[in-house]
Motif scaffolding. Structure first.
Motif, mmCIF file in Angstrom:
data_model
loop_
_atom_site.group_PDB
_atom_site.id
_atom_site.type_symbol
_atom_site.label_atom_id
_atom_site.label_comp_id
_atom_site.label_asym_id
_atom_site.label_seq_id
_atom_site.Cartn_x
_atom_site.Cartn_y
_atom_site.Cartn_z
ATOM 1 N N ALA A 42 46.661 78.953 21.641
ATOM 2 C CA ALA A 42 45.976 79.819 20.680
ATOM 3 C C ALA A 42 45.895 79.111 19.330
ATOM 4 O O ALA A 42 46.908 78.860 18.693
ATOM 5 N N VAL A 43 44.687 78.758 18.895
ATOM 6 C CA VAL A 43 44.497 77.999 17.658
ATOM 7 C C VAL A 43 45.199 78.694 16.497
ATOM 8 O O VAL A 43 44.989 79.872 16.239
ATOM 9 N N GLY A 44 46.046 77.934 15.806
ATOM 10 C CA GLY A 44 46.707 78.414 14.610
ATOM 11 C C GLY A 44 47.942 79.263 14.823
ATOM 12 O O GLY A 44 48.704 79.477 13.900
ATOM 13 N N GLU A 45 48.160 79.744 16.009
ATOM 14 C CA GLU A 45 49.252 80.679 16.244
ATOM 15 C C GLU A 45 50.622 80.018 16.338
ATOM 16 O O GLU A 45 51.623 80.709 16.380
ATOM 17 N N THR A 46 50.699 78.699 16.378
ATOM 18 C CA THR A 46 52.005 78.048 16.467
ATOM 19 C C THR A 46 52.623 77.799 15.098
ATOM 20 O O THR A 46 53.807 77.491 15.018
ATOM 21 N N VAL A 47 51.864 77.924 14.022
ATOM 22 C CA VAL A 47 52.409 77.633 12.691
ATOM 23 C C VAL A 47 53.527 78.604 12.302
ATOM 24 O O VAL A 47 54.609 78.152 11.903
ATOM 25 N N PRO A 48 53.332 79.924 12.397
ATOM 26 C CA PRO A 48 54.444 80.817 12.007
ATOM 27 C C PRO A 48 55.736 80.595 12.806
ATOM 28 O O PRO A 48 56.813 80.502 12.199
ATOM 29 N N PRO A 49 55.683 80.466 14.144
ATOM 30 C CA PRO A 49 56.948 80.228 14.839
ATOM 31 C C PRO A 49 57.542 78.846 14.547
ATOM 32 O O PRO A 49 58.765 78.680 14.543
ATOM 33 N N ASP A 50 56.691 77.872 14.277
ATOM 34 C CA ASP A 50 57.161 76.539 13.894
ATOM 35 C C ASP A 50 57.967 76.655 12.603
ATOM 36 O O ASP A 50 59.099 76.170 12.503
ATOM 37 N N PHE A 51 57.420 77.342 11.614
ATOM 38 C CA PHE A 51 58.123 77.542 10.348
ATOM 39 C C PHE A 51 59.409 78.351 10.564
ATOM 40 O O PHE A 51 60.458 78.012 10.003
ATOM 41 N N ARG A 52 59.341 79.390 11.381
ATOM 42 C CA ARG A 52 60.536 80.201 11.660
ATOM 43 C C ARG A 52 61.664 79.351 12.237
ATOM 44 O O ARG A 52 62.834 79.534 11.890
ATOM 45 N N PHE A 53 61.312 78.424 13.113
ATOM 46 C CA PHE A 53 62.314 77.539 13.712
ATOM 47 C C PHE A 53 62.992 76.696 12.635
ATOM 48 O O PHE A 53 64.220 76.621 12.561
ATOM 49 N N HIS A 54 62.189 76.072 11.791
ATOM 50 C CA HIS A 54 62.745 75.213 10.740
ATOM 51 C C HIS A 54 63.542 76.035 9.721
ATOM 52 O O HIS A 54 64.593 75.589 9.248
ATOM 53 N N LEU A 55 63.066 77.226 9.395
ATOM 54 C CA LEU A 55 63.794 78.097 8.471
ATOM 55 C C LEU A 55 65.124 78.549 9.084
ATOM 56 O O LEU A 55 66.149 78.584 8.393
ATOM 57 N N ALA A 56 65.125 78.862 10.365
ATOM 58 C CA ALA A 56 66.362 79.281 11.036
ATOM 59 C C ALA A 56 67.398 78.157 11.011
ATOM 60 O O ALA A 56 68.599 78.414 10.846
ATOM 61 N N ILE A 57 66.960 76.928 11.145
ATOM 62 C CA ILE A 57 67.877 75.793 11.053
ATOM 63 C C ILE A 57 68.456 75.724 9.640
ATOM 64 O O ILE A 57 69.673 75.576 9.454
ATOM 65 N N ALA A 58 67.603 75.861 8.643
ATOM 66 C CA ALA A 58 68.068 75.834 7.254
ATOM 67 C C ALA A 58 69.088 76.949 7.009
ATOM 68 O O ALA A 58 70.121 76.731 6.358
ATOM 69 N N GLN A 59 68.824 78.126 7.537
ATOM 70 C CA GLN A 59 69.750 79.254 7.371
ATOM 71 C C GLN A 59 71.075 78.993 8.068
ATOM 72 O O GLN A 59 72.133 79.402 7.586
ATOM 73 N N ALA A 60 71.026 78.290 9.194
ATOM 74 C CA ALA A 60 72.238 78.024 9.963
ATOM 75 C C ALA A 60 73.145 76.986 9.307
ATOM 76 O O ALA A 60 74.282 76.805 9.738
ATOM 77 N N THR A 61 72.682 76.348 8.240
ATOM 78 C CA THR A 61 73.548 75.402 7.524
ATOM 79 C C THR A 61 74.688 76.127 6.811
ATOM 80 O O THR A 61 75.709 75.526 6.511
ATOM 81 N N GLY A 62 74.457 77.411 6.509
ATOM 82 C CA GLY A 62 75.438 78.145 5.731
ATOM 83 C C GLY A 62 75.364 77.835 4.249
ATOM 84 O O GLY A 62 76.176 78.309 3.466
ATOM 85 N N ASN A 63 74.373 77.065 3.864
ATOM 86 C CA ASN A 63 74.165 76.681 2.464
ATOM 87 C C ASN A 63 72.825 77.262 2.033
ATOM 88 O O ASN A 63 71.772 76.809 2.476
ATOM 89 N N ARG A 64 72.857 78.253 1.166
ATOM 90 C CA ARG A 64 71.637 78.970 0.801
ATOM 91 C C ARG A 64 70.577 78.079 0.171
ATOM 92 O O ARG A 64 69.396 78.403 0.210
ATOM 93 N N TYR A 65 70.970 76.943 -0.389
ATOM 94 C CA TYR A 65 69.983 76.071 -1.024
ATOM 95 C C TYR A 65 69.018 75.463 -0.008
ATOM 96 O O TYR A 65 67.848 75.246 -0.308
ATOM 97 N N PHE A 66 69.484 75.208 1.201
ATOM 98 C CA PHE A 66 68.585 74.718 2.245
ATOM 99 C C PHE A 66 67.541 75.787 2.596
ATOM 100 O O PHE A 66 66.356 75.495 2.662
#
Length: 149
Positions: A42-66
Motif C-alpha cells: 500500500a503506497v505510503g502506508e509503511t511510513v507511520p509504522p516505520d516511524f513507530r518502530f524507530h520511536l519505540a526503540i528510542a523509548q526503550a533506551t530509558g533515556n527521554r532525550y532519545f
C-alpha cells in the motif's frame, strides 16, 4: 545529512534498548513491524509504522532525550517521506520495502535477544543501507540519473 545524524544516534539507541527494553516496549516494536508488513504493497502506508518502530526503540533506551529527539524529528525522519518510491513499479517497490522490513527484523531480533552489539550493528547497517537507497533514488530522479537497482 539526516541519515548521518540518525546513524550516530539510533545505533547507540538500539544498543541501549537491547539492554533496557521492557516486554511491553518489545511488544510495541513487534506491533509496528507487523503493521509495516501488512502494508508492504500500500503506497505510503509503511511510513507511520516505520516511524513507530524507530520511536519505540528510542523509548526503550530509558533515556527521554532519545525519544524526545525522535518525536521532534517526526515522520520526516523516514526517507520515504522526502523521496517517493512511486517511481518504482509495484514489484520493485515491494522488494524495496521487504528489504527494509528484513533490516527492521534484524534490529528487533537483536533487541529481543538483549544483544547490544548486534543491535548497534543491525541499526548501523539499516541506516547505511537507507542512505544508499536514498542516494540511488535521488540519482534516478535527477535529469540523466542512473537507474536504481
Amino acid at each position: 545529512k539526516m541519515l548521518e545524524l540518525r546513524t550516530s544516534v539510533e545505533s547507540e539507541a538500539a544498543a541501549l534498548a537491547a539492554m533496557r527494553r521492557s516486554d511491553d516496549q518489545l511488544r510495541e516494536m513487534q506491533g509496528a513491524l507487523e503493521d509495516f508488513e501488512r502494508h508492504l504493497t500500500a503506497v505510503g502506508e509503511t511510513v507511520p509504522p516505520d516511524f513507530r518502530f524507530h520511536l519505540a526503540i528510542a523509548q526503550a533506551t530509558g533515556n527521554r532525550y532519545f525519544s524526545d529527539l525522535m518525536a521532534h524529528l517526526g515522520l520526516e525522519v523516514i526517507p520515504r517521506t522526502r523521496v517517493s518510491s512511486s517511481w518504482l513499479n509495484v514489484e520493485q517497490r515491494a522488494q524495496h520495502l521487504r528489504k527494509v522490513h528484513q533490516e527492521h527484523q534484524d534490529i528487533f531480533g537483536a533487541i529481543e535477544r538483549r544483544d547490544p552489539e548486534a543491535a548497534r550493528a543491525a541499526m548501523r547497517i539499516h541506516l547505511v543501507n537507507s542512505r544508499e537507497r536514498q542516494r540511488l533514488a535521488h540519482a534516478d530522479a535527477s535529469p540523466g540519473g542512473v537507474a536504481a537497482g
